[in-house]
Structure formats: C-alpha cells, structure tokens
Design an enzyme around this catalytic site. Structure first.
Site, PDB file in Angstrom:
ATOM      1  N   ALA A  72       0.861  -1.178   0.000  1.00 43.40           N
ATOM      2  CA  ALA A  72       0.000   0.000   0.000  1.00 43.40           C
ATOM      3  C   ALA A  72       0.897   1.227   0.000  1.00 43.40           C
ATOM      4  O   ALA A  72       2.066   1.147   0.365  1.00 43.40           O
ATOM      5  CB  ALA A  72      -0.874  -0.007   1.242  1.00 43.40           C
ATOM      6  N   GLY A 113       0.634  -5.195   0.683  1.00 42.83           N
ATOM      7  CA  GLY A 113      -0.443  -5.057  -0.289  1.00 42.83           C
ATOM      8  C   GLY A 113      -0.028  -5.508  -1.685  1.00 42.83           C
ATOM      9  O   GLY A 113      -0.867  -5.934  -2.475  1.00 42.83           O
ATOM     10  N   GLU A 116      -0.458  -9.177  -1.585  1.00 38.59           N
ATOM     11  CA  GLU A 116      -1.899  -9.453  -1.497  1.00 38.59           C
ATOM     12  C   GLU A 116      -2.558  -9.288  -2.857  1.00 38.59           C
ATOM     13  O   GLU A 116      -3.427 -10.067  -3.235  1.00 38.59           O
ATOM     14  CB  GLU A 116      -2.552  -8.506  -0.485  1.00 38.59           C
ATOM     15  CG  GLU A 116      -2.111  -8.804   0.931  1.00 38.59           C
ATOM     16  CD  GLU A 116      -2.795  -7.887   1.925  1.00 38.59           C
ATOM     17  OE1 GLU A 116      -2.454  -6.690   1.926  1.00 38.59           O
ATOM     18  OE2 GLU A 116      -3.654  -8.356   2.671  1.00 38.59           O
ATOM     19  N   GLU A 136       3.406  -6.720   7.448  1.00 38.80           N
ATOM     20  CA  GLU A 136       2.571  -5.729   8.151  1.00 38.80           C
ATOM     21  C   GLU A 136       2.774  -5.725   9.657  1.00 38.80           C
ATOM     22  O   GLU A 136       2.696  -4.680  10.298  1.00 38.80           O
ATOM     23  CB  GLU A 136       1.086  -5.979   7.849  1.00 38.80           C
ATOM     24  CG  GLU A 136       0.642  -5.478   6.481  1.00 38.80           C
ATOM     25  CD  GLU A 136       0.920  -6.457   5.356  1.00 38.80           C
ATOM     26  OE1 GLU A 136       1.662  -7.445   5.570  1.00 38.80           O
ATOM     27  OE2 GLU A 136       0.387  -6.236   4.257  1.00 38.80           O
TER      28      GLU A 136
END
Ligand code: NAI
Length: 711
Positions: A72, A113, A116, A136
């Site tokens: 992210a 992310g 993911e 994370e």
C-alpha cells in the site's frame, strides 16, 4: 497477432501496452510502486480495458524499476486517497470473476499489499531473487487486503501463519516450492525485468487456452491441525508487535472457519482497528522520519568528496566501534593510537566482536579476516596523510582535541574531512584550531558505534555544504541514519538528557527509588531507565560537565545533589561496580542498594523536601515532558531541522520506543495543548525549571497540532 504497441498511460502511475494478444500493465509509482489511489485507478482501468477488448486473451501485471510492488502507499494512510475508489479488493473482484487469466510478474519485491494483490491474480511468475512477504506486523498492522485469507489457501495454515507472524519474506524458488508462485523465470534476475515479462506473457498465453483459472479465494484451506489458542499463548507478551501478531493469528483462524467474504471482512476490521491506533501511526511516523533525516537540500548538485580511506584517532571504546563500522562497509581504515597497549587492546576487541558475530552464524570465518585486513593499526600519526576522512575519538578534553586538530591541519591532504566524535564540546572552537574550519565537522557516533544506527552529524558555523553532503551520504554507506544537528551543549540527544536526568534526580529526592524510576520508564517502553543508563554510560563524565558548568548555574534554581554525592563516593556506575545501583564484579545486572536509598533520603532531608509516594504516571509525565520541552527549544533554535529528526535521534540513539514515535511525536499524540497545560501546571508546582518553550506556546496559541506545522 498484432505486434507490441506503444505503451499508453492509464493514470499517472500505470501504463498499458499490448504484446500481441496479451495486455501488459506496468506499475510506475516510485519508489516502490505503492498501491496509491492513482495506481489502483490505473489498474482498474487497464484490467477493464483488457477484458473488454476481444483482441486481448490475457493480462500481465508487472512493476517498473527495481520492484513489482512494495505494498500500500503508506504515505496515504489515514488520508482520503487511501480509501478512494477503487480499493484493491474491487480490482481483485474483477480479476476473480474474469474469463481471461491475469498473471503477476514479480521481480524485486512483492510485499504487503503488493503480495496481497498478486495473491488475487490467477498466476504468479517470479524471478529467483524476488522476495515475497507480508511484513505488516512490523508496522503493528495485519494485512488488510486479503493476505490472511488467501495465503493459507495457497500455502497451508502453518506456513501462512509463520510468514504473517514473522513478517519474513520468502525467496522466488521457495515461493514456487510452497505453492505461493507458479513459475520461476530462470535467469530473468540477470537478464532484467523485460525477460521476466516475456516469461509471464508465455505463461499468460498458455493459460488463456483454458476456460478456468485458479482463484485463491475459492480454494479450500488445506487440512492440517493448528492449535490457534496455543499459537496465541506462544506470542511473547514482550514482543513489540504482540497485539498485531495476535490479531494476525485470529485472522488466519478466521480463514479456517469462515466463508471467504466473512473472513475478508473480519481481516479488514482488524486492519482498520490497528491502522487507526497510535502505535501503528507512530511506527509509520518513524519509518518516514528515518527517510527524511538524511535529506540535505543545500547539498543538491554539489560534488561529493570521495571517501576511499578513513583514519580513526584513538582506539578506545568509540574508536574501535567506529573503525569496525567502516571495515563492515568495505572501507579501509587506519586505527591510530599513541600507546601500543591501547592499540593492541583495541585490535583484540575488534577481533573478539567479529568472532562473537560469527559464533551467532552472522559472519563467515573468511569474512572476519577480510574485515580485519581492512583495519590497519598504527602508532604513526602520519598515517592521517592518506585519509579522505579522519574521525578523532580521543579523550573528551578541549585542549587535547585542539592540539590534535592543529596537527591534522598540518598533516592531512587539502581535500580531507576532519571530524570529531566529541559528545559535548564546541565544534567551532575545535575548528578554530585549524586553518580550514570549513572542512571540520562533528560525527557523533553512539556507543557501541558498530551497532548503533544513529549518527549525529554536527554542523559547525563554518562547515561547508559539500562536507555536510559528503558526510550524510557516507553515513548511509556505512548503514547509519544521519541526523544533521547544530552546535550547542550536548547537540540534540545529550542536551535533552540533561533535563531528563534532572527530573529523575528530583523524583528520587521526592520519594521514588531508582528502581521505581527505571521501572516506570521501561514499562513505558524505554529500552533502559535513565538511572541504569547513567550507570552504563559512566557517571563521571556528567559529573565533570556539572562541575564545569557549576559557576554559571543559576542560584535560584533547584539542584539535586544525588548524582554528585554518588560520584563523591567514587561510584561512577558499572565500571566501578556501583552507581545508582550496585553490580557484582563482571555482571551488568543492577542491584538495588540500601546505601543509595539512604543517600537519597539524606539529600532530601538536607534540601528540606518531604518525601511522598510517587506513582508511575508522574515519573513518566515529568521525564517525558522534560524531553519534549527541551526538544521544542532545540527546534526553535534551529539546532534540529525538524521535530521528526529529534524522534529519530531518540529512537535510534536512546532506546525510545519506536511504537511511541519518539518524544516529539509522542507529545503530538498526547495533544500539544494538553502538553502545554501540564507543563504550566508543573511550573506552578515545581518552579522555573518548567518554563514552557516559547515555540510550544506559540503553536498551541495558533491551534497547531504538530511541531512541524507552520515552520
Ligand atoms: P576512551 O578513553 O575509551 O578512548 C580514548 C582513546 O584515545 C584511548 O585509547 C587513548 O589512548 C587514545 N588517545 C588519546 N590521545 C590520543 C592521541 N593523541 N592520538 C591517538 N590516540 C589517542 O574514550 P571514548 O569513550 O572512546 O571516547 C572518545 C571520544 O568519543 C570522546 O570525545 C567522547 O566524548 C566521545 N564519545 C564517547 C561516547 C561513549 O559512550 N564512550 C559516545 C559518543 C562519543
């Protein structure tokens, strides 16, 4: 089949090209292709376009630059951009419903992310040296984009838990072995990103021939008995990220119990809770603060001086660690002493330190020899003549340092940088002993210098910009985090210790015991309490400073005699087996000492202080606000360039808990208005030591919530 087309931008950070019947979407959002709002919008547009185009049979998603995707865009966390449509899950919903295969082409890293997202693609093609992981927990978060639900479905519960709980990535080949990736693009790590994309296109084309494509979220979680309660119980309560680890375990458990949609919602809820919390905010603050600290705009465009050979003067506590820091980075270093015995001691300490590292498996025997070979011990001062950088680490004595800098001025090459490791002396006075003050700078390493990441780069009045720029770059080369500071008593870190220790001393007199003061602060999160730290650092150094400053100490201000009285007993801390605590010979374990309790009670009696019960909250408040108030003065005086630099100094030099963000960020989480109100209350109760920093008063009057606002 149509040829390769020009790539066209779909958003500022995603481009689209057609390689025959395969669409290639390229992420281009430096530095790590983070999935910010424009990247997500570009991906959504690209995938939609490819699916709607009958000439396209499959999609490849790859990253420009050094990585596929670092996750992210954490710069956007807690901003509207983070939640702008489309979310990653909206894009993955498109992919999972598609008839055309989508292949992630992963080089460099697919982290957080980024992984993911790749897990939601049908296939993953990786380079052998790629790193795939969900780190994370290191930011006190759980994956929030389906990682805890899809990963167990691909690699099994046990392996997924291991990856998510440790945050450690796996390599490309390992990823294929455990079912996380489908193919390694052999040789692509050498041949470059284009070779990986070519291989991913082949995989995509082959996949396009089948009507069905694997969707991780539709798989069953592989059978296997994992005792989740035991996993939870095994998380060390002392682990810095215990809360995040436990939440991650619950998420993986949810993957085994709930249908995918509910599992994803469960994970998302845990992520939202954690991302809004101060702990994760603080860690993100420090993450950016570390990246901000080395920046030196004035140095832009200046030619850096080459640093190919270094000389370190003095092979004591600091010289040894500093020499190792250069050897570790492959830079040859002359270690210069005036006494053979000290030199021998220094060299054997360096060898012993390397052997200890090797015994932990972190260094190979041949690496020990290679590093030792980079250190040339010598008694010949003339060796400085070859050095591009000299770091002086001899006794903390102005006359000695001035004499040495005079000699350096005469012996060093004209382009050499002349640095001192002084902890508190005035760099400008030292520079004044030379004919080239522009080349003189402070490089304040922290003990043990081969371990501690912080380097205060102290800019003198005359230090030239290219010398500063060179030192900021050099620091990163030797794996340090440089923070540029100005000259004052103690620079940033040690200057702030003075009021911190002052409050600790006052609290002792008012009724707290040393172990209570230290206990309250270690429970707060400090790596070590202030009194244990004083014992470790050696109380004699500060005693000497206090004696030096005594004639100018304002008579109306309260002064605790506790530290002086301990030193007068010849107790300087660990090195004399006694300070605030006592120590068994050879042991570093502090043992409470009734003699010190009596000494403290005597000091209180003499000062007319009635002792009382003191609670942890008061200890934390007074010591922390003392740091914050001094920090605010340091910012105002321009000694530190940013509040976040002070946070970096405290987290990396003084054991301040990163998850509280450093003292200045901690104050912001408390609220600057509340901090000021408490300081004013302490002023009313305890007197003029608690004069509020004018910057703090101004910021609060202007309604500012942060130290860096309006600067
Ligand atoms: P130390 O006493 O352990 O070592 C000093 C060494 O310098 C001795 O081995 C001595 O023989 C040598 N020396 C003295 N004059 C010399 C000369 N003219 N030429 C070559 N070598 C000479 O001292 P330490 O603790 O390593 O401190 C060195 C400097 O680093 C001081 O300025 C100190 O304030 C600073 N510093 C110390 C820290 C610490 O935690 N000890 C932390 C940060 C800075």
């Amino acid at each position: 089949m149509s040829p390769i087309t020009e790539s066209i931008p779909l958003s500022p950070t995603v481009s689209y090209a057609q390689h025959g019947d395969v669409a290639v979407l390229m992420l281009n959002n430096p530095p790590v292709n983070g999935l910010g709002d424009t990247t997500r919008a570009g991906l959504h547009a690209g995938i939609t376009r490819a699916f709607e185009d009958d000439a396209i049979a499959a999609v490849v998603i790859a990253g420009a630059g050094k990585v596929f995707c670092g996750g992210a865009d954490i710069r956007q966390f807690n901003t509207p951009a983070a939640t702008a449509w489309p979310a990653s899950r909206d894009i993955l919903a498109l992919v999972e419903a598609a008839k055309k295969p989508v292949v992630a082409a992963i080089h460099g890293v697919a982290l957080g992310g980024g992984l993911e997202f790749a897990l939601g693609c049908h296939y993953r093609v990786v380079t052998a040296d790629a790193k795939l992981g969900l780190p994370e927990v290191n930011l006190r978060l759980v994956p929030g984009g389906g990682g805890t639900q899809r990963l167990p479905r691909l690699v099994g519960v046990k392996r997924a838990l291991e990856m998510i709980q440790t945050g450690a990535p796996v390599g490309g080949r390992e990823a294929v072995r455990i079912g996380l990736a489908d193919a390694v693009a052999d040789g692509a790590e050498m041949a470059g990103a284009a070779a990986l994309v070519t291989r991913a296109i082949e995989v995509a084309r082959r996949a396009a021939q089948s009507a069905e494509h694997p969707v991780a979220s539709r798989k069953d979680v592989p059978e296997g008995v994992v005792d989740f309660e035991a996993c939870l119980a095994a998380v060390s309560p002392k682990a810095r990220n215990a809360v995040a680890q436990k939440a991650a375990i619950r998420c993986v458990q949810a993957a085994t119990q709930l249908p995918i949609a509910e599992g994803l919602a469960f994970e998302r809820a845990r992520f939202e809770e954690l991302v809004a919390g101060n702990e994760s905010k603080s860690l993100r603050h420090i993450f950016f603060a570390e990246r901000e600290a080395p920046k030196f705009a004035e140095g832009k465009g200046l030619a850096l001086r080459p640093i190919e050979r270094v000389a370190v003067l003095g092979s004591g506590t600091m010289g040894v660690g500093i020499a190792m820091s250069y050897a570790n980075a492959g830079i040859p270093v002359a270690l210069i002493e005036r006494e053979q015995a000290a030199l021998d001691r220094g060299m054997s300490l360096i060898r012993r330190n390397y052997e200890i590292t090797a015994s932990k498996g972190k260094l190979k025997p041949e690496q020990i020899e290679a590093r030792l070979a980079l250190v040339t011990p010598t008694l010949a001062f003339e060796a400085v003549a070859e050095a591009d950088l000299v770091v002086e680490a001899v006794f903390e004595d102005m006359a000695v340092k001035q004499a040495i800098f005079k000699q350096l001025d005469a012996a060093c090459k004209p382009t050499a940088i002349l640095a001192t490791n002084t902890s508190r002396l005035d760099i400008d006075v030292i520079a004044g002993a030379t004919s080239r003050p522009g080349d003189v700078i402070g490089l304040h390493f922290f003990s043990p210098a081969n371990v501690m990441k912080l380097l205060e780069v102290v800019r003198g009045r005359a230090t030239s910009a290219d010398v500063i720029a060179t030192c900021m770059a050099m620091a990163q080369r030797i794996q340090k985090i440089p923070v540029l500071v100005g000259v004052c008593e103690g620079f940033v870190g040690n200057r702030m210790l003075t009021p911190y220790w002052r409050e600790a001393g006052f609290l002792l007199e008012e009724g707290a015991s040393p172990q209570q003061v230290d206990g309250a602060l270690t429970r707060f999160g400090m790596a070590m309490g202030p009194l244990t730290m004083a014992d470790l650092a050696g109380m004699d150094i500060n005693w000497a400073t206090r004696k030096r400053l005594a004639p100018t100490r304002p008579a109306h201000l309260r002064y605790s005699r506790v530290a002086d009285r301990i030193c007068e007993l010849g107790r300087f801390g660990q090195k004399t087996n006694g300070g605030y605590y006592r120590y068994e010979p050879g042991s570093r374990t502090p043992i409470p000492d009734p003699l010190i309790d009596e000494l403290i009670a005597d000091c209180a009696r003499e000062a007319g202080i009635a002792r009382r019960e003191i609670c942890d909250a008061e200890i934390v408040e007074r010591t922390m606000l003392a740091l914050v108030n001094e920090g605010a003065r340091i910012i105002e005086e321009g000694i530190a360039r940013r509040a976040s630099d002070i946070d970096v100094v405290y987290v990396h030099g003084y054991g301040f808990p990163a998850w509280r963000g450093g003292p200045m960020f901690y104050a912001e989480t408390l609220g600057l208005d509340k901090v000021l109100a408490r300081i004013l209350a302490l002023r009313a109760q305890h007197g003029a030591h608690w004069e509020a920093a004018p910057l703090l008063e101004r910021l609060v009057a202007g309604g500012a919530g942060s130290f860096d606002s309006g600067r």
